[in-house]
Design an enzyme around this catalytic site. Structure first.
Site, short mmCIF file in Angstrom:
data_model
loop_
_atom_site.label_atom_id
_atom_site.label_comp_id
_atom_site.label_asym_id
_atom_site.label_seq_id
_atom_site.Cartn_x
_atom_site.Cartn_y
_atom_site.Cartn_z
N ASP A 1 -8.21 -4.34 1.18
CA ASP A 1 -8.09 -2.97 1.69
C ASP A 1 -9.47 -2.33 1.72
O ASP A 1 -10.28 -2.50 0.80
CB ASP A 1 -7.14 -2.16 0.80
CG ASP A 1 -6.67 -0.89 1.48
OD1 ASP A 1 -5.46 -0.80 1.81
OD2 ASP A 1 -7.50 0.03 1.71
N ILE A 2 -9.76 -1.58 2.77
CA ILE A 2 -11.08 -0.97 2.95
C ILE A 2 -11.30 0.19 1.97
O ILE A 2 -12.44 0.55 1.68
CB ILE A 2 -11.25 -0.51 4.43
CG1 ILE A 2 -12.71 -0.45 4.81
CG2 ILE A 2 -10.53 0.79 4.69
CD1 ILE A 2 -12.96 -0.31 6.31
N ASN B 1 4.81 0.96 2.01
CA ASN B 1 5.04 2.35 2.41
C ASN B 1 5.73 2.37 3.77
O ASN B 1 5.36 1.61 4.67
CB ASN B 1 3.71 3.10 2.50
CG ASN B 1 3.01 3.19 1.16
OD1 ASN B 1 3.65 3.33 0.12
ND2 ASN B 1 1.68 3.09 1.16
N GLY C 1 4.37 7.54 3.01
CA GLY C 1 2.91 7.47 3.00
C GLY C 1 2.34 6.41 3.93
O GLY C 1 1.18 6.02 3.80
N GLN C 2 3.15 5.94 4.89
CA GLN C 2 2.64 4.91 5.81
C GLN C 2 1.69 5.54 6.81
O GLN C 2 2.02 6.55 7.45
CB GLN C 2 3.81 4.23 6.55
CG GLN C 2 3.36 3.07 7.43
CD GLN C 2 4.52 2.30 8.04
OE1 GLN C 2 5.67 2.72 7.95
NE2 GLN C 2 4.20 1.18 8.66
N HIS D 1 2.97 -3.84 6.30
CA HIS D 1 2.03 -4.50 5.38
C HIS D 1 2.48 -4.33 3.95
O HIS D 1 3.05 -3.32 3.57
CB HIS D 1 0.61 -3.97 5.57
CG HIS D 1 0.51 -2.48 5.56
ND1 HIS D 1 0.83 -1.72 6.66
CD2 HIS D 1 0.13 -1.62 4.59
CE1 HIS D 1 0.65 -0.44 6.37
NE2 HIS D 1 0.25 -0.35 5.11
N HIS E 1 1.09 -4.02 0.19
CA HIS E 1 -0.06 -3.77 -0.68
C HIS E 1 0.13 -4.60 -1.95
O HIS E 1 1.18 -4.52 -2.60
CB HIS E 1 -0.13 -2.29 -1.10
CG HIS E 1 -0.37 -1.32 0.01
ND1 HIS E 1 -1.60 -0.75 0.26
CD2 HIS E 1 0.48 -0.78 0.92
CE1 HIS E 1 -1.49 0.10 1.27
NE2 HIS E 1 -0.24 0.10 1.69
P1 5GP Z 1 -0.45 2.60 4.44
O1 5GP Z 1 -0.95 3.98 4.08
O2 5GP Z 1 -0.07 2.54 5.90
O3 5GP Z 1 0.58 2.05 3.54
O4 5GP Z 1 -1.70 1.64 4.22
C1 5GP Z 1 -2.72 1.46 5.15
C2 5GP Z 1 -3.87 0.88 4.39
O5 5GP Z 1 -4.78 0.34 5.32
C3 5GP Z 1 -4.65 1.90 3.55
O6 5GP Z 1 -4.63 1.50 2.19
C4 5GP Z 1 -6.05 1.87 4.16
O7 5GP Z 1 -7.06 2.00 3.19
C5 5GP Z 1 -6.08 0.54 4.85
N1 5GP Z 1 -6.95 0.49 6.01
C6 5GP Z 1 -7.02 1.42 7.02
N2 5GP Z 1 -7.93 1.02 7.93
C7 5GP Z 1 -8.44 -0.17 7.51
C8 5GP Z 1 -9.41 -1.08 8.05
O8 5GP Z 1 -9.99 -0.86 9.11
N3 5GP Z 1 -9.67 -2.20 7.33
C9 5GP Z 1 -9.02 -2.48 6.14
N4 5GP Z 1 -9.38 -3.60 5.52
N5 5GP Z 1 -8.10 -1.65 5.61
C10 5GP Z 1 -7.80 -0.51 6.28
#
Ligand code: 5GP
Ligand code: ZN
Length: 116
Positions: free
Chosen positions: A32-33, A89, A95-96, A102, A104
């Site tokens: 994760d970034i 999420n 919180g998606q 995906h 986590h």
């Molecule tokens: P969500 O909030 O949808 O459950 O998770 C999305 C996740 O994607 C977040 O934890 C966010 O930090 C990660 N993320 C968003 N953009 C990027 C990216 O460009 N590269 C990577 N490696 N992770 C990303």
């Protein structure tokens, strides 16, 4: 094939760089970034699925594979015995933020429950 404007489809295709952790025919895993723990890995299906809300019977094996892949990565990286948190999420209240399903995989510190 992927969804044209989907960030994670582009990461899976290598069009956007990522730090790869694992890949196979069905899924792709990368760091994760914005890590929320010392280890924070995302495991995504190669095939685009928006979320658990839109997944269906045809995705059953793939969803199971994502969870078993998370467990295998945890075992391989040596933190399975200490423990880890798996999070999916879904939609706004969940919180998606990226609408390509995906998992986590978080580890390296204790996690409270329930999460915020
Ligand atoms: P969500 O909030 O949808 O459950 O998770 C999305 C996740 O994607 C977040 O934890 C966010 O930090 C990660 N993320 C968003 N953009 C990027 C990216 O460009 N590269 C990577 N490696 N992770 C990303
Ligand atoms: Zn996608």
């Amino acid at each position: 094939m992927g969804s044209a404007d989907c960030l994670f489809c582009k990461i899976v295709a290598g069009e956007i760089p990522s730090s790869k952790v694992y890949e196979d025919d069905e899924c792709f895993a990368f760091d994760d970034i914005t890590p929320q723990a010392p280890t924070h890995i995302l495991i995504v299906p190669r095939r685009h699925i928006n979320s658990t809300d839109t997944a269906g019977e045809a995705d059953k094996d793939l969803l199971g594979h994502l969870l078993l892949t998370a467990a295998a990565i945890a075992r391989d990286k040596g933190f399975a015995d200490d423990g880890y948190r798996i999070v999916i999420n879904t939609n706004a209240d969940g919180g998606q933020t990226v609408f390509h399903l995906h998992v986590h995989l978080l580890a390296g510190r204790p996690f409270i429950f329930p999460p915020g």
